[in-house]
Scaffold this active site. Structure first.
Site, short mmCIF file in Angstrom:
data_model
loop_
_atom_site.label_atom_id
_atom_site.label_comp_id
_atom_site.label_asym_id
_atom_site.label_seq_id
_atom_site.Cartn_x
_atom_site.Cartn_y
_atom_site.Cartn_z
N GLY A 1 -4.82 -1.91 4.95
CA GLY A 1 -4.00 -3.02 4.46
C GLY A 1 -4.61 -4.39 4.78
O GLY A 1 -4.72 -5.27 3.93
N ARG A 2 -5.03 -4.58 6.04
CA ARG A 2 -5.53 -5.91 6.42
C ARG A 2 -6.95 -6.16 5.94
O ARG A 2 -7.52 -7.22 6.21
CB ARG A 2 -5.40 -6.10 7.94
CG ARG A 2 -6.07 -5.03 8.77
CD ARG A 2 -5.64 -5.11 10.24
NE ARG A 2 -6.14 -3.99 11.03
CZ ARG A 2 -5.52 -2.82 11.13
NH1 ARG A 2 -4.40 -2.61 10.48
NH2 ARG A 2 -6.03 -1.86 11.87
N LYS B 1 0.84 -1.20 0.00
CA LYS B 1 0.00 0.00 0.00
C LYS B 1 0.88 1.25 0.00
O LYS B 1 0.68 2.16 -0.78
CB LYS B 1 -0.92 -0.03 1.22
CG LYS B 1 -1.84 1.14 1.33
CD LYS B 1 -2.82 0.97 2.48
CE LYS B 1 -3.58 2.27 2.72
NZ LYS B 1 -4.49 2.20 3.85
N HIS C 1 -3.61 -33.21 18.23
CA HIS C 1 -2.45 -33.98 18.69
C HIS C 1 -1.31 -33.08 19.15
O HIS C 1 -0.19 -33.53 19.32
CB HIS C 1 -1.97 -34.91 17.56
CG HIS C 1 -3.03 -35.90 17.18
ND1 HIS C 1 -3.16 -37.12 17.78
CD2 HIS C 1 -4.05 -35.81 16.29
CE1 HIS C 1 -4.20 -37.77 17.26
NE2 HIS C 1 -4.76 -36.99 16.34
N GLU D 1 10.60 -4.90 4.06
CA GLU D 1 10.65 -6.29 3.58
C GLU D 1 10.39 -6.35 2.08
O GLU D 1 11.09 -7.03 1.33
CB GLU D 1 9.57 -7.13 4.29
CG GLU D 1 9.85 -7.47 5.73
CD GLU D 1 9.33 -6.41 6.69
OE1 GLU D 1 9.03 -5.28 6.25
OE2 GLU D 1 9.23 -6.71 7.89
N LYS E 1 9.71 -0.52 13.93
CA LYS E 1 10.24 -0.26 12.58
C LYS E 1 11.22 0.91 12.62
O LYS E 1 12.28 0.87 12.00
CB LYS E 1 9.10 0.11 11.61
CG LYS E 1 8.17 -1.02 11.24
CD LYS E 1 7.20 -0.49 10.17
CE LYS E 1 5.96 -1.35 10.04
NZ LYS E 1 4.97 -0.79 9.13
N GLU F 1 -4.23 -6.77 14.98
CA GLU F 1 -3.77 -5.44 14.54
C GLU F 1 -4.93 -4.44 14.63
O GLU F 1 -4.73 -3.26 14.86
CB GLU F 1 -3.21 -5.50 13.11
CG GLU F 1 -2.36 -4.29 12.76
CD GLU F 1 -1.51 -4.47 11.50
OE1 GLU F 1 -0.33 -4.85 11.60
OE2 GLU F 1 -2.04 -4.21 10.40
#
Ligand code: F6P
Length: 502
Positions: free
Chosen positions: A243-244, A190, A360, A196, A469, A329
């Site tokens: 964004g999410r 965005k 399990h 990254e 960040k 978030e």
């Protein structure tokens, strides 16, 4: 908002001595009365630890908080994200549930981006490209990754790979299996400022050699151009999409490549149907409202510190990671919209994994641990594979676990005693179609938003992620030895990393 929820505690105390089996024995009709259907999704809340009186209290809170109007404000594009001065119009990416001028203008922009996306999918389909790398992180990764993992068919036109982590091992692993001449890549960001994505994008750009197969999705056309990707290979995003909440936008380009544009549009249709339901269904028949009220009940009346999400369908194995960002978030906040401290707990820790693998691993703690963990169990009725015996066993396990957690079992041997009284919601999808998955995700989106309204917090900002960040940016030169760190512990750690003693 704390006051709004005040009455709940009294109901929790009233019900404290009435475990789930007793609640259900006293009112067996709740098995069907506490259930509702919305298209392909059936939801059953009968194994939650409330009774009708507590539910009445919850729905009266929903009325006082005016959740119906909150849905309208969201879908019409009002400024539901005041700290950033933005709307959150993900609804407009998939339909026209609300018809404000702003929402309709956003819808028109979304449709024109979809047209361009269709053209790009078609032009890539006509090329020799067989593989596409989707480069992005957080909201620019988790949604497409989930949908592609859940729904891409083995005979799809493109294989789509995901590269998110800045650890170079991630890039090495993805690139190892691919041929640069038959690979395209799309950088999704965005802001187009995410470390990254820029690092991984640069690696992939170099690896491709020929950058005509590099695409971008972003709000920031200038930064994209600066990176060397021209407008004809760039798809837009807008500030009015978080964004999410963005997998429905061009962020879903990898989905369209993996499922075909028609599959992507079917996903949008499902979400649009859920939007219409969320906006128009009365509170008592409204699935996101039930889900949000249940979350608030478990957090603020029963004080559950964590919430599990347990999809009993291997195709949904990435749903827990997707929901971790969406929910935590959005709701990991401790100040109200007006900046004042909140006097009750907001989001619990969300975690989970796919059944039956998780049976399990951590189910021991769910059954006999000291902390009660409310769970969302998700099942799919139609198997879509030829192994009928597996599917029957899977569904039997799903039902068994919800029953065992709720009812428990007594024993003279304390080690073999199951306390029960552990609440869960069961969500059943008729089949895992793109429409049904679109609805399921939109259900969680709206539940999250409604929880934020009940808590009086902003579901659409995420300032909490910024500090780390910023520090990482400052520490990069320190790591190279160009400056010293301010913090004494970090200084010692840097010395250790550089292999020299202080
Ligand atoms: O981690 C914070 C965050 O801003 C998320 O909200 C977002 O989804 C992610 O980073 C990626 O951001 P962008 O799409 O701008 O690269």
């Amino acid at each position: 908002m704390g006051e709004l929820l005040d009455g709940l505690q009294a109901h929790a105390e009233r019900l404290a001595g009435t475990p789930l089996p007793a609640l259900i024995a006293a009112d067996p009709a709740r098995a069907s009365d506490f259930a509702l259907r919305c298209g392909p999704i059936y939801a059953n809340f009968a194994r939650q630890r409330y009774d009708r009186a507590a539910l009445d209290a919850l729905f009266s809170i929903a009325e006082r908080a005016d959740l119906a109007d909150a849905m309208r404000r969201l879908l019409e594009g009002e400024q539901v994200n005041p700290t950033e001065g933005r709307a959150a119009l993900h609804g407009a990416l998939r339909g026209t549930a609300a018809g404000s001028a702003f929402a309709l203008a956003a819808r028109a922009q979304a449709l024109s981006a979809q047209l361009r996306m269709r053209e790009l999918v078609e032009s890539l389909a006509a090329s020799p490209v067989t593989d596409v790398i989707s480069i992005g992180i957080g909201g620019s990764d988790l949604g497409p990754r989930l949908i592609v993992d859940a729904l891409a068919r083995p005979d799809a036109r493109f294989r789509v790979h995901f590269l998110s982590n800045m650890d170079g091992n991630a890039a090495r692993r993805v690139l190892a299996t691919l041929d640069p001449r038959r690979t395209a890549a799309v950088m999704i960001s965005k802001t187009f400022g995410t470390q990254e994505t820029l690092l991984n994008g640069a690696i992939v750009r170099d690896w491709l050699g020929d950058d005509t197969r590099l695409y971008a999705v972003s709000t920031n056309a200038e930064r994209v151009a600066g990176f060397g990707i021209p407008p004809e290979r760039t798809l837009p995003m807008w500030d009015w999409v978080g964004g999410r909440y963005s997998l429905w936008s061009a962020v879903g380009f990898p989905i369209a490549l993996a499922l075909g544009m028609d599959g992507f549009e079917a996903l949008l249709e499902g979400a649009a149907a859920l939007d219409a339901h969320a906006l128009h269904a009365p509170l008592r028949a409204n699935l996101p409202v039930w889900h949000a009220l249940t979350a608030v009940w478990n957090r603020n009346a029963l004080h559950a510190a964590t919430q599990a999400v347990l999809p009993y369908d291997d195709r949904l194995r990435l749903l827990p990671s997707y929901l971790q960002q969406l929910v935590m978030e959005s709701l990991g906040k401790s100040v109200r919209l007006d900046g004042s401290d909140i006097d009750l707990h907001t989001v619990p820790v969300w975690w989970g994994g796919a059944g039956t693998d998780t049976q399990h691993s951590f189910f021991q703690a769910l059954h006999q641990g000291t902390q009660v963990v409310p769970a969302d169990f998700i099942g799919v009725v139609r198997a879509d594979h030829p192994y009928a015996a597996n599917h029957a066993a899977l569904l039997a396990n799903l039902l068994a676990q919800t029953e065992a957690l709720a009812n428990g079992r007594d024993s003279d041997d304390p080690h073999r005693r199951y306390p029960g009284n552990r609440p869960s919601t069961l969500l059943l999808l008729d089949a895992l179609t793109p429409q049904a998955l679109g609805m399921l995700i939109a259900l969680y989106e709206h539940s999250v938003y409604l929880q934020s309204v009940l808590w009086g917090i902003n579901a659409f900002d995420q300032f909490g992620v910024e500090l780390g960040k910023q520090l990482a940016d400052r520490l990069l030169p320190a790591l190279r030895g160009e400056r010293e760190a301010d913090d004494p512990v970090t200084r010692a750690l840097l010395a250790e990393l550089r292999g020299s003693a202080t």
